[in-house]
Design a protein around this motif. Structure first.
Motif, PDB file in Angstrom:
ATOM      1  N   ILE A  32       0.846  -1.189   0.000  1.00 14.42           N
ATOM      2  CA  ILE A  32       0.000   0.000   0.000  1.00 14.42           C
ATOM      3  C   ILE A  32       0.885   1.243   0.000  1.00 14.42           C
ATOM      4  O   ILE A  32       1.755   1.392   0.858  1.00 14.42           O
ATOM      5  CB  ILE A  32      -0.910   0.014   1.248  1.00 14.42           C
ATOM      6  N   SER A  54       4.680  -5.969  -6.311  1.00  7.63           N
ATOM      7  CA  SER A  54       3.592  -5.058  -5.952  1.00  7.63           C
ATOM      8  C   SER A  54       4.077  -3.814  -5.226  1.00  7.63           C
ATOM      9  O   SER A  54       3.331  -2.842  -5.106  1.00  7.63           O
ATOM     10  CB  SER A  54       2.563  -5.802  -5.100  1.00  7.63           C
ATOM     11  N   SER A  58       2.182  -0.667  -6.578  1.00  2.32           N
ATOM     12  CA  SER A  58       1.335   0.152  -5.697  1.00  2.32           C
ATOM     13  C   SER A  58       1.746   1.621  -5.769  1.00  2.32           C
ATOM     14  O   SER A  58       0.888   2.508  -5.774  1.00  2.32           O
ATOM     15  CB  SER A  58       1.392  -0.359  -4.252  1.00  2.32           C
ATOM     16  N   LYS A  61       0.435   2.994  -9.069  1.00  2.00           N
ATOM     17  CA  LYS A  61      -1.017   3.209  -9.011  1.00  2.00           C
ATOM     18  C   LYS A  61      -1.334   4.502  -8.262  1.00  2.00           C
ATOM     19  O   LYS A  61      -2.173   5.300  -8.708  1.00  2.00           O
ATOM     20  CB  LYS A  61      -1.719   2.026  -8.339  1.00  2.00           C
ATOM     21  N   VAL A 119      -2.825   0.319  -4.218  1.00  2.00           N
ATOM     22  CA  VAL A 119      -2.788  -0.961  -3.528  1.00  2.00           C
ATOM     23  C   VAL A 119      -2.566  -2.053  -4.561  1.00  2.00           C
ATOM     24  O   VAL A 119      -3.193  -2.044  -5.630  1.00  2.00           O
ATOM     25  CB  VAL A 119      -4.100  -1.217  -2.752  1.00  2.00           C
ATOM     26  N   SER A 120      -1.688  -3.008  -4.236  1.00  2.00           N
ATOM     27  CA  SER A 120      -1.394  -4.091  -5.160  1.00  2.00           C
ATOM     28  C   SER A 120      -1.027  -5.364  -4.412  1.00  2.00           C
ATOM     29  O   SER A 120      -0.434  -5.298  -3.347  1.00  2.00           O
ATOM     30  CB  SER A 120      -0.240  -3.691  -6.090  1.00  2.00           C
ATOM     31  N   ASP A 127      -7.777  -5.034  -4.865  1.00  2.00           N
ATOM     32  CA  ASP A 127      -6.912  -3.861  -4.691  1.00  2.00           C
ATOM     33  C   ASP A 127      -7.761  -2.595  -4.581  1.00  2.00           C
ATOM     34  O   ASP A 127      -7.532  -1.754  -3.711  1.00  2.00           O
ATOM     35  CB  ASP A 127      -5.943  -3.726  -5.864  1.00  2.00           C
TER      36      ASP A 127
END
Length: 143
Positions: A32, A54, A58, A61, A119-120, A127
């Motif tokens: 996150i 991730s 994240s 994103k 979030v990933s 997510d």
């Protein structure tokens, strides 16, 4: 001169805590990221078991959501060739930082973007649900 509204550390940590709580409910360990209004990292948490790749996803994103001022899932449909607002290929912009996978949301205060969450590690829907939980906590803080 501009006055910039920006998330602080305490708010960023609360947003992460909201996302972690949702991830725990789902049983999916997440990575996150929370960024400021310019897409620069403020806070990050990799839950035990969060996927290595991730970490970067994240952050991308969150960067996309804050800088573009819209959820990453909104880009996904627009990237399909033939879509009326065709953005096909935007995921290659900015060295590949523009993310079109669900899980990134802008964070707003009084209609102004003050940051973003990414979030990933789960499915795009998982997510996104965790990102929304983080945003919801921030809204409660403001209320």
């Amino acid at each position: 001169m501009l006055t910039i509204n920006r998330l602080n550390q305490k708010e960023a940590k609360s947003i992460i805590d909201g996302a972690v709580q949702k991830a725990d409910e789902l049983g999916v360990p997440m990575c996150i990221s929370v960024v400021d209004e310019s897409g620069n990292l403020i806070a990050f948490e990799r839950m035990d078991g969060g996927k290595i790749h991730s970490i970067t996803i994240s952050q991308d994103k969150a960067f996309t959501a804050a800088s573009a001022r819209k959820g990453t899932h909104e880009f996904n449909q627009a990237c399909i060739p033939g879509h009326e607002n065709n953005l096909f290929g935007i995921h290659t912009a900015l060295g590949g930082r523009m993310c079109i996978v669900g899980g990134g949301l802008p964070i707003t205060c009084k209609g102004i973007v003050v940051g973003g969450i990414g979030v990933s590690s789960g499915s795009p829907e998982q997510d996104l649900g965790c990102a929304q939980a983080g945003v919801d906590i921030f809204k409660k803080i403001l209320a």
